[in-house]
Design an enzyme around this catalytic site. Sequence first.
Site, PDB file in Angstrom:
ATOM      1  N   GLU A  21      -9.439  -1.450  -1.474  1.00 38.00           N
ATOM      2  CA  GLU A  21      -9.009  -0.302  -0.670  1.00 38.00           C
ATOM      3  C   GLU A  21      -9.379   0.975  -1.416  1.00 38.00           C
ATOM      4  O   GLU A  21      -8.999   1.153  -2.573  1.00 38.00           O
ATOM      5  CB  GLU A  21      -7.495  -0.348  -0.458  1.00 38.00           C
ATOM      6  N   HIS A  32      -1.530  -1.928   7.555  1.00 36.23           N
ATOM      7  CA  HIS A  32      -0.103  -1.667   7.372  1.00 36.23           C
ATOM      8  C   HIS A  32       0.207  -0.234   6.954  1.00 36.23           C
ATOM      9  O   HIS A  32       1.383   0.119   6.811  1.00 36.23           O
ATOM     10  CB  HIS A  32       0.456  -2.623   6.314  1.00 36.23           C
ATOM     11  N   ASP A  33      -0.808   0.593   6.747  1.00 35.99           N
ATOM     12  CA  ASP A  33      -0.610   1.966   6.255  1.00 35.99           C
ATOM     13  C   ASP A  33      -0.849   3.046   7.296  1.00 35.99           C
ATOM     14  O   ASP A  33      -0.598   4.224   7.016  1.00 35.99           O
ATOM     15  CB  ASP A  33      -1.536   2.237   5.061  1.00 35.99           C
TER      16      ASP A  33
END
Length: 551
Positions: free
Chosen positions: A275, A336-337
């Site tokens: 990421e 999820h962010d």
Amino acid sequence: MQIQKAPNDNWWRGGVIYQIYPRSFADSNGDGIGDLPGITAHLDYVASLGVDGIWLSPFFKSPMKDFGYDISDYCDVDPMFGTLADFKALVDRAHALGLKVMIDQVLSHSADQHPWFVESRASKDNPKADWYIWADAKDDGNPPNNWLSIFGGSAWQWDTRRCQYYMHNFLTSQPDLNFHNPEVQAALLDTVKFWLDLGVDGYRLDTVNFYVHDAQLRDNPPRGRPTSEDPAVNAVNPYGWQWHKHDKSQPENLDFLRKLRSLVDQYPNTTMVGEIGDDDGLARLAEYTRGGDKLHMAYCFDLLGAEHSAGFLHRFLSRFQSISEGGWPCWALSNHDVPRFATRWGGAQPDAALLKLAAAMQLSLRGSPCIYQGDELGLPEVAIAYEDLQDPYGITMWPEFKGRDGCRTPMPWVQGAPDLGFAPAGKAHAKPWLPVAETHRQLAVDAQAAAPASLLQYYRHLLHWRKTQPALLQGEMQLLPVHAQVFAFVRATEGARVLCVFNFSDQLAHYDLPSDCKVAQHLTDSGLTGATLLADCVDLAPWGGLFARLT
């Protein structure tokens, strides 16, 4: 001595990864929190989609201040998720179903309850005193520099035990590890090896460009307050008001990634995806994945925003093509962010045709697609009331930013169940850690599985059809000329060229094919609709698209 590399079948190169957020996937024991046995019980569903592997967000021991991204023991399972035996059972079941297992690894920082930090903060001369980033205050008592935390305020927290500041890129309870210390790197590599020895097939690496900081602790240069000319700067969070030149993405980071790659390469058929959050995430993605000696693949946040016009997609992919030098991307539309892409791209009432088009585009780009749990159902973002918020970032930034809870609500399995099937039927169970969403009821797995025209069935068909198209798995990618409404490209391998055309607008579109794009067959078996193919052009309905085989 040169380390021998294990064989690698490169399953990840063009493979599809399915992200599972364990807290919200399935609750096996009724305590209100998803867990590893719950995931294992639903792996048949995941395999039925046609994906190649899963990525599990953190399940390690943690005080859960940031819901597992604050680790207190890198080599054990938090009891709320189960046991190491549960994890082994999950891996065995996944492998039996032909699924690879990737796990999240948070190396840049730990929890403040990790034994390493407890020892480090105890004094300035203990064996782990230099395992975290400590610095003296300025003469006026202020922090050593102007670095900021993503979660708000200074990146420095005063500690009364050592009478020094320690650095934290996120919560104050998430101190950053000092990668300038070789002992820290060695200890972290040992934790990576622990899970590889247990049979994991790879890693998703959290904040992979945050590992190394500038040892001189120089100030970041100002970027300035938000302006209309620079919409990327967030008015709510001043973190974006700096150019992050010194607090992350340092050249030494590449040296650690090479050590990490060398370790992972000793295990057969493994991979890593990183990421990347950076001022220029696309450039960093290219840098971190080219050369075959660092990350196998990485993703940045360019496709995780609201912009999705044909022009934006063409500019974004064109730039990546020009700088990638063989680097391999991972393309995600949600995780999820960030808010779910159905809402980011489709608004309050997303058009089903847009969601199908977006899936077709994502699954045909050169790279490895990553699908976040529930994207295949078209789940919209959930509006969470302030009193139900769990995300510390959302609580801090409320009300202008609602946080990340809206994309983390429980997975809807059973339309008719009060909790949408999140917990076992017929048993008393606790209230789910986040509210189940009534807006998700009509989109539940069982309802869509019974509807031939549902988005879930479309994803299943498209994912299995994609496996029959070598050009979409491994082919090179040639962008076609930019168009106001239409994003188009060709994927090509030896002996096969596939035309991909997508109308990213809610208006009819006409697209003239380049002279070297002679269509041999409209691939209607893909399930993608909304296109009329003529001799040298394509007419497209709103959110329409096509795949076609070229001569």
